[in-house]
Design an enzyme around this catalytic site. Structure first.
Site, short mmCIF file in Angstrom:
data_model
loop_
_atom_site.label_atom_id
_atom_site.label_comp_id
_atom_site.label_asym_id
_atom_site.label_seq_id
_atom_site.Cartn_x
_atom_site.Cartn_y
_atom_site.Cartn_z
N TYR A 144 9.99 -13.80 26.44
CA TYR A 144 10.28 -14.83 25.43
C TYR A 144 11.07 -14.18 24.31
CZ TYR A 144 9.53 -18.10 21.58
OH TYR A 144 9.73 -18.97 20.54
N GLU A 232 15.92 -20.46 20.60
CA GLU A 232 14.74 -20.06 21.37
C GLU A 232 15.10 -20.00 22.85
OE1 GLU A 232 10.14 -21.50 21.56
OE2 GLU A 232 11.66 -22.97 22.06
#
Length: 421
Positions: A144, A232
């Site tokens: 991530y 993101e």
């Protein structure tokens, strides 16, 4: 994909009197995944090949435009949990894999035009108007990575975790040691050392470490270039053949930068926005729809929240948050009244103005013009105080309209609630 959405504060929990919000206004532009991937591809960031279908005709041909061993078909909505979502036609899953090009058309048609409900959508789901067909890559490892503006740090912050492809909130709660944060000096920019260190924290080394660091720097350059508030990538992954790829993208943008990011803001499809909020934005009004029946027109966010609280205190229920701001014009007041009266659940209107920068006379003229033009039939309670208040009160009096005047906020709320009985 997991979203760390930054939204305008909801005036639902101010004080002890709670007003239930049915739609929250998102402060920052929020693009669909395929739009974010387009921006990243143009910035030299590694993404999958992809095409988008928005009609049945395009559904029939889009797969043939990218010849790949395996396809991933993804409904495009501004919500996470698409893969586990359900459509209103009973079709399950807004993310599907297939190696058969002939299956792509049917998958698209099962999604396109239907409402998809996930854990992040409103009740009843969101209508899918576009479906992305992309190259499916085998992910050997998922991480991530995100860059976001963080008030606590006073600037951009990198956030990374070697545990990607899952809800990052869950990782932060259950395994906080797996979350790495690194603030970036916005004047200096991201250094090579920072990019390399984050890549290492994400578990990339050797050639993949160099690729990951390069991608991280390119993502930061894009973040700054487009005035993003968030970029993101989940997952930020490594393929079996050693490539580092941004598999899923989420980008938000600062609406204060719209004047210099015209091309990006023109990409906003408004498809998932509350139509009332879209209309309010056209007139530079700050509006959030709620589920009550007393409409509020106020200047200043704090005063608006206090107004909603005191309505609740006296047994009423606010229908909206509407801040006209400090530079409001008569035309904006007129537009605000049209917006408020277009809501069928509204049974009364409360205007609460404390004129500092705002000229009360401007508000009064806007109110009288609006009432006469739309032939207002709803009870209207007005409390005015501050700049040119005497002139404003005379304007209301001379209008001969059935406007109920209030001496203070408490009096105004009581009268607005009483008008419904």
């Amino acid at each position: 994909m997991c979203h760390i959405n930054q939204q305008r504060a909801k005036p639902a929990n101010h004080g002890s009197h709670k007003a239930s919000v049915t739609a929250s206004q998102v402060r920052w532009l929020n693009l669909q995944e395929y739009q974010s991937k387009k921006l990243m591809a143009e910035a030299g960031i590694a993404v999958q090949k992809f095409k988008v279908a928005s009609t049945p005709e395009e559904a029939a041909t889009v797969a043939s435009q990218i010849t790949v061993p395996e396809y991933v078909v993804k409904a495009q909505i501004l919500a996470g949990g698409r893969g586990k979502g359900t459509f209103d036609n009973g079709f399950k899953g807004g993310v599907k894999l297939t190696k058969n090009q002939a299956d792509v058309e049917d998958l698209i048609k099962n999604m396109l035009g239907h409402k998809l409900t996930t854990k992040q959508t409103p009740k009843g789901g969101v209508k899918v108007t576009k479906v992305m067909v992309a190259e499916a890559l085998d992910i050997q490892r998922e991480t991530y990575f995100a860059i976001l503006m963080d008030r606590a740090y006073g600037g951009p912050v990198m956030v990374g975790s070697p545990e990607g492809g899952v809800d990052i909130e869950e990782v932060a709660e259950k395994k906080p040691s797996a979350i790495f944060k690194d603030p970036i000096d916005i004047m200096t920019g991201m250094t090579d050392a920072q990019a390399v260190f984050m890549a290492k924290n994400l578990g990339f080394d050797g050639e993949q470490g160099k690729q990951a660091a390069d991608q991280i720097k390119r993502l930061y350059d894009l973040f700054i270039k487009v005035d993003a508030t968030q970029v993101e990538i989940n997952p930020f992954g490594e393929t079996e053949d050693g490539r580092v790829v941004c598999f899923d993208a989420k980008m938000n943008f600062d609406d204060n930068a719209s004047f210099r990011q015209k091309e990006i803001f023109a990409m906003d499809e408004m498809a998932e926005s509350d139509p009332r909020e879209v209309e309010a934005a056209k007139h530079n009004l700050n509006y959030i729809g709620m589920d009550g029946n007393i409409a509020c027109l106020v200047n200043g966010a704090g005063l608006a929240m206090a107004t909603m609280d005191i309505i609740k205190l006296h047994g009423g229920s606010p229908a909206n948050f509407l801040d006209v701001g400090g530079t409001v014009t008569e035309d904006q007041v007129f537009s605000a009244f049209k917006l408020l009266t277009s809501d069928s659940q509204v049974k009364a209107i409360l205007v609460n103005i404390f004129g500092g920068i705002v000229n009360c006379a401007t508000i009064a003229k806007g109110i009288t013009n609006a009432c006469k033009s739309i032939n207002l039939q709803l009870p209207l309670v007005v409390r005015l105080e501050g700049t040119n208040v005497d002139e404003a009160k005379q304007i209301l009096k001379d209008s001969k309209l059935p406007i109920v005047s209030a001496g203070d906020l408490d009096d105004a709320a009581k009268k607005a609630v009483a008008s419904l009985r």
